[in-house]
Design a protein around this motif. Structure first.
Motif, mmCIF file in Angstrom:
data_model
loop_
_atom_site.group_PDB
_atom_site.id
_atom_site.type_symbol
_atom_site.label_atom_id
_atom_site.label_comp_id
_atom_site.label_asym_id
_atom_site.label_seq_id
_atom_site.Cartn_x
_atom_site.Cartn_y
_atom_site.Cartn_z
ATOM 1 N N GLU A 142 8.461 0.345 8.554
ATOM 2 C CA GLU A 142 8.814 1.572 9.276
ATOM 3 C C GLU A 142 9.752 2.459 8.442
ATOM 4 O O GLU A 142 9.594 3.675 8.385
ATOM 5 C CB GLU A 142 9.497 1.173 10.575
ATOM 6 N N ARG A 143 10.701 1.787 7.762
ATOM 7 C CA ARG A 143 11.635 2.544 6.901
ATOM 8 C C ARG A 143 10.875 3.232 5.776
ATOM 9 O O ARG A 143 11.151 4.376 5.426
ATOM 10 C CB ARG A 143 12.680 1.597 6.293
ATOM 11 N N LEU A 144 9.912 2.525 5.227
ATOM 12 C CA LEU A 144 9.134 3.102 4.120
ATOM 13 C C LEU A 144 8.353 4.342 4.602
ATOM 14 O O LEU A 144 8.328 5.372 3.929
ATOM 15 C CB LEU A 144 8.187 2.052 3.568
ATOM 16 N N VAL A 145 7.751 4.219 5.772
ATOM 17 C CA VAL A 145 7.010 5.365 6.321
ATOM 18 C C VAL A 145 7.972 6.537 6.550
ATOM 19 O O VAL A 145 7.656 7.688 6.255
ATOM 20 C CB VAL A 145 6.284 4.970 7.631
ATOM 21 N N TYR A 146 9.167 6.212 7.030
ATOM 22 C CA TYR A 146 10.140 7.291 7.253
ATOM 23 C C TYR A 146 10.510 7.951 5.913
ATOM 24 O O TYR A 146 10.603 9.185 5.823
ATOM 25 C CB TYR A 146 11.410 6.765 7.949
ATOM 26 N N ARG A 147 10.677 7.129 4.877
ATOM 27 C CA ARG A 147 11.039 7.703 3.572
ATOM 28 C C ARG A 147 9.928 8.639 3.067
ATOM 29 O O ARG A 147 10.203 9.683 2.494
ATOM 30 C CB ARG A 147 11.312 6.593 2.543
ATOM 31 N N ALA A 148 8.667 8.250 3.325
ATOM 32 C CA ALA A 148 7.547 9.115 2.905
ATOM 33 C C ALA A 148 7.599 10.434 3.704
ATOM 34 O O ALA A 148 7.409 11.515 3.139
ATOM 35 C CB ALA A 148 6.219 8.406 3.143
ATOM 36 N N ARG A 149 7.874 10.312 4.986
ATOM 37 C CA ARG A 149 7.955 11.514 5.834
ATOM 38 C C ARG A 149 9.092 12.426 5.356
ATOM 39 O O ARG A 149 8.937 13.641 5.245
ATOM 40 C CB ARG A 149 8.265 11.057 7.268
ATOM 41 N N ALA A 150 10.226 11.801 5.063
ATOM 42 C CA ALA A 150 11.399 12.576 4.638
ATOM 43 C C ALA A 150 11.138 13.233 3.277
ATOM 44 O O ALA A 150 11.548 14.383 3.040
ATOM 45 C CB ALA A 150 12.621 11.671 4.568
ATOM 46 N N ALA A 151 10.451 12.512 2.385
ATOM 47 C CA ALA A 151 10.162 13.080 1.057
ATOM 48 C C ALA A 151 9.263 14.305 1.184
ATOM 49 O O ALA A 151 9.470 15.321 0.501
ATOM 50 C CB ALA A 151 9.499 12.021 0.177
ATOM 51 N N LEU A 152 8.275 14.230 2.066
ATOM 52 C CA LEU A 152 7.374 15.382 2.256
ATOM 53 C C LEU A 152 8.114 16.541 2.910
ATOM 54 O O LEU A 152 7.918 17.704 2.541
ATOM 55 C CB LEU A 152 6.158 14.964 3.096
ATOM 56 N N ALA A 153 8.980 16.221 3.877
ATOM 57 C CA ALA A 153 9.776 17.279 4.526
ATOM 58 C C ALA A 153 10.623 17.992 3.473
ATOM 59 O O ALA A 153 10.732 19.224 3.464
ATOM 60 C CB ALA A 153 10.640 16.679 5.632
ATOM 61 N N ARG A 154 11.214 17.206 2.566
ATOM 62 C CA ARG A 154 12.024 17.784 1.477
ATOM 63 C C ARG A 154 11.170 18.685 0.590
ATOM 64 O O ARG A 154 11.536 19.816 0.285
ATOM 65 C CB ARG A 154 12.539 16.630 0.611
ATOM 66 N N LEU A 155 10.002 18.184 0.211
ATOM 67 C CA LEU A 155 9.114 18.928 -0.700
ATOM 68 C C LEU A 155 8.680 20.259 -0.090
ATOM 69 O O LEU A 155 8.565 21.263 -0.786
ATOM 70 C CB LEU A 155 7.881 18.076 -1.026
ATOM 71 N N PHE A 156 8.445 20.265 1.221
ATOM 72 C CA PHE A 156 7.954 21.483 1.889
ATOM 73 C C PHE A 156 9.086 22.301 2.526
ATOM 74 O O PHE A 156 8.812 23.289 3.203
ATOM 75 C CB PHE A 156 6.935 21.127 2.979
ATOM 76 N N GLY A 157 10.323 21.854 2.378
ATOM 77 C CA GLY A 157 11.449 22.575 2.976
ATOM 78 C C GLY A 157 11.430 22.532 4.499
ATOM 79 O O GLY A 157 11.925 23.444 5.159
ATOM 80 N N ALA A 158 10.864 21.462 5.074
ATOM 81 C CA ALA A 158 10.797 21.351 6.539
ATOM 82 C C ALA A 158 12.165 20.956 7.094
ATOM 83 O O ALA A 158 12.862 20.146 6.470
ATOM 84 C CB ALA A 158 9.751 20.324 6.936
ATOM 85 N N PRO A 159 12.543 21.502 8.241
ATOM 86 C CA PRO A 159 13.894 21.239 8.747
ATOM 87 C C PRO A 159 14.081 19.822 9.287
ATOM 88 O O PRO A 159 15.206 19.346 9.384
ATOM 89 C CB PRO A 159 14.039 22.256 9.883
#
Ligand code: PLP
Length: 395
Positions: free
Chosen positions: A57-74
């Motif tokens: 679950e943590r790994l999936v969250y890290r992937a989500r957070a990395a994409l949010a960072r890449l796209f500037g998502a809040p």
């Protein structure tokens, strides 16, 4: 029958000019992460509270957070995972449309937009208008301005063409759509991980992306960014590991749009793909691809009988170049490139028939050459040498 190692030798001999279909090779950690997930982690993210599950679950969250960072998502919770861009586009279109709505889309759209819209139209649920594009694939902004109707709910924009690389002026188009009260869905299948995207600065409502192209991850990954405050009807419902007593989809994101077991190994690989992009730097990746595009265009333009499509300036497109050669069918040229020279490319309509109508290459299509981060200038020299030889034989 060929032995497996003979087949592998043949594959590895190939020069890969088909990154617009799927990027290859991947950065080394992408392969390793998917394997580690399957061999060592093995948990089902969000289901039960075991150590393995929590780690997954943590790994999936890290992937989500990395994409949010890449796209500037809040907020990472606004990044919903999907199977690929097609899945995310369906999720967006079917989640936002109401019966009686009107939808605008550009002539550069892929069948993953044209077919869902076509289906809704044939079912009598929506009407839709195509925004024409120039011979270089640029949407007609005057036409766009005049195309809004009282029930226009959505404008779909292909960010970067998979046929000729043309980058759409999304900021200007989004401003027009918002002025007319419509939402905007950006198809970033060809732009995510290739050109900078800032969903907040560009005021993007919905951004569909795929994991296996510019984001350098495995197939079977992708997702949809949904702007905070925008609620989509879930088009896929089922288990989320939360609110299990209810027979309706939770309201919280991302579970609202993310039912069923996630592709853990794929997302582990995708996280490494995004980390690679962050480490090298998107500006650096872009610079490299722009140099390759300019070099390839220059070399190919000097070969007699070759016609190139799309913008000349690399700043106006991604590294996707469409071409035809006089006197030879595209499919045949693709076949010769692979069988005689070991060069892989894609030929035909590339699932974007209207884009080819705009370019004037319908119904034959083009030969599409798409180098990637791992392509070298020598590979382009070899490609242009091969095309020169074929052109000389044909003339
Ligand atoms: C512009 C565009 N949109 C959507 C898609 C669909 O992507 P996927 O195959 O990952 O669903 C593609 C794939 O080629 C594409 O180029």
């Amino acid at each position: 029958m060929k032995k497996e190692d003979e087949i592998m030798k043949e594959i590895n001999r190939n020069l890969y000019f088909d990154n617009a279909a799927t990027s290859w090779p991947k950065p080394e950690p992408v392969y390793g992460a998917a394997e580690i997930f399957m061999r060592q982690m093995g948990g089902n993210p969000g289901r039960t509270g075991s150590t393995r599950t929590l780690e997954a679950e943590r790994l999936v969250y890290r992937a989500r957070a990395a994409l949010a960072r890449l796209f500037g998502a809040p907020d990472p919770a606004r990044v919903v995972f999907a199977l690929n861009a097609t899945d995310a586009l369906n999720m967006a279109i079917k989640g936002i449309i109401e019966p009686g709505d009107h939808v605008l889309f550009t002539a550069m759209e892929h069948n993953s937009v044209l077919r869902p819209l076509g289906g809704l139209k044939r079912a009598g649920l929506i009407s839709a208008t195509m925004i024409p594009c120039s011979g270089e694939g640029v949407p007609d902004l005057d036409f766009l301005e005049k195309s809004f109707q009282p029930r226009t709910r959505l404008l779909v924009i292909n960010h970067a063409s998979n046929v000729c690389g043309t980058i759409a002026p999304i900021d200007e188009m989004i401003a027009v759509a918002h002025r007319h009260g419509a939402y905007v869905l950006v198809d970033a299948a060809q732009s995510a991980g290739v050109i900078p995207i800032d969903v907040q600065a560009s005021q993007i409502d919905l951004l569909a992306f795929t994991g296996h192209k510019g984001l350098l991850g495995p197939a079977g990954t992708g997702g949809l960014y949904v702007r905070p405050g925008l609620d989509l009807k879930p088009w896929r419902e089922g288990g989320t590991g939360s609110f299990s007593e209810l027979d309706l989809q939770p309201e919280s994101m991302p579970e609202r749009l993310e039912a069923g077991t996630l592709n853990g190994p794929g997302l582990a690989g995708l996280l490494e793909g995004v980390k690679f992009i962050e480490e090298v730097g998107l500006q650096q990746l872009r610079k490299h691809e722009m140099e390759l595009y300019a070099y390839m265009r220059k070399k190919l333009s000097s070969i007699p009988g070759i016609k190139l499509y799309g913008p000349e300036a690399p700043s106006r497109c991604t590294a996707v170049l469409s071409m035809v050669m006089e006197g030879i069918d595209c499919g045949e040229l693709g076949y010769i490139l692979e069988s005689a020279y070991g060069i892989l490319c894609r030929t035909g309509l590339h699932c974007a028939p209207l884009a080819h109508r705009a370019l004037g290459t319908f119904p034959e299509g083009t030969v599409r050459l798409s180098p990637g981060y791992f392509t070298r200038k020598e590979d382009i020299d070899y490609l242009s040498g091969a095309l020169e030889e074929i052109a000389a034989l044909k003339s």
